[in-house]
Design a protein around this motif. Sequence first.
Motif, PDB file in Angstrom:
ATOM      1  N   HIS A  29       0.812  -1.212   0.000  1.00  0.00           N
ATOM      2  CA  HIS A  29       0.000   0.000   0.000  1.00  0.00           C
ATOM      3  C   HIS A  29       0.850   1.269   0.000  1.00  0.00           C
ATOM      4  O   HIS A  29       0.408   2.298  -0.502  1.00  0.00           O
ATOM      5  N   ARG A  30       2.019   1.181   0.584  1.00  0.00           N
ATOM      6  CA  ARG A  30       2.909   2.338   0.645  1.00  0.00           C
ATOM      7  C   ARG A  30       4.328   1.898   0.306  1.00  0.00           C
ATOM      8  O   ARG A  30       5.035   1.381   1.159  1.00  0.00           O
ATOM      9  N   GLU A  31       4.748   2.106  -0.913  1.00  0.00           N
ATOM     10  CA  GLU A  31       6.110   1.722  -1.298  1.00  0.00           C
ATOM     11  C   GLU A  31       7.147   2.591  -0.597  1.00  0.00           C
ATOM     12  O   GLU A  31       8.281   2.165  -0.418  1.00  0.00           O
ATOM     13  N   GLU A  32       6.739   3.796  -0.221  1.00  0.00           N
ATOM     14  CA  GLU A  32       7.597   4.681   0.571  1.00  0.00           C
ATOM     15  C   GLU A  32       6.893   4.893   1.914  1.00  0.00           C
ATOM     16  O   GLU A  32       6.119   5.834   2.080  1.00  0.00           O
ATOM     17  N   PRO A  33       7.127   3.970   2.852  1.00  0.00           N
ATOM     18  CA  PRO A  33       6.382   4.004   4.111  1.00  0.00           C
ATOM     19  C   PRO A  33       6.689   5.248   4.945  1.00  0.00           C
ATOM     20  O   PRO A  33       7.787   5.805   4.883  1.00  0.00           O
TER      21      PRO A  33
END
Length: 64
Positions: free
Chosen positions: A36-40
């Motif tokens: 859901h978030r490739e860049e958490p």
Amino acid sequence: MSRVQVDRERCVASGVCESLAPDVFEIDDDGVLQVHREEPAADDLDGVRDAVQSCPARALALAE
């Protein structure tokens, strides 16, 4: 910024990542890992790091 990397050839959809970082990872109804978030966000990084270390297939990495 940190970025999640997934080796989909290695992923076995065990769900460990989802249990450790549920805001970032999800195993969908077809057994496919969704990120859901490739860049958490910063507050998700500890869970993502735990997921990377705990992945039984070693399919996850975190590029920092």
